[in-house]
Scaffold this active site. Sequence first.
Site, PDB file in Angstrom:
ATOM      1  N   CYS A  68       2.255 -22.275  20.878  1.00 18.76           N
ATOM      2  CA  CYS A  68       1.843 -23.684  20.850  1.00 18.76           C
ATOM      3  C   CYS A  68       2.499 -24.462  21.983  1.00 18.76           C
ATOM      4  CB  CYS A  68       2.204 -24.324  19.506  1.00 18.76           C
ATOM      5  SG  CYS A  68       1.439 -23.519  18.083  1.00 18.76           S
ATOM      6  N   CYS A 113       6.455 -23.098  17.319  1.00 17.12           N
ATOM      7  CA  CYS A 113       5.628 -21.965  17.750  1.00 17.12           C
ATOM      8  C   CYS A 113       5.641 -21.861  19.274  1.00 17.12           C
ATOM      9  CB  CYS A 113       4.200 -22.168  17.235  1.00 17.12           C
ATOM     10  SG  CYS A 113       2.966 -21.092  17.987  1.00 17.12           S
TER      11      CYS A 113
END
Length: 107
Positions: free
Chosen positions: A34, A31
């Site tokens: 992230c 991600c």
Amino acid sequence: MQFEYSSNAPSPEQVQALEGLTVIEFGTPWCGYCQVIQPGLQRALARHDDVRHLKIEDGPGRRLGRFFRVKLWPTLVFLQDGEEVARLVRPAGGEAIETVLAQTCAT
């Protein structure tokens, strides 16, 4: 601080039994959002060595993520003695994380 996402999440009951302040980070290694928050998260957590950090890989069918109704990554859930006291969804940076940590540590 935990650096790798764990695919072995504790049960909701185990999380609710945790004492002290815990930050659960829901996300995935691939991600982009992230990845972007990692430096700020690391700096914020480095100032609070008494805070437990659980980095949990989330995705479809993951029980703990569903328990906390995680919709977007990263989601940071702040728990005090197993009870949710704050949440950040896709925080812009470490300052937002530090602010919530300071508020929750002060209570």
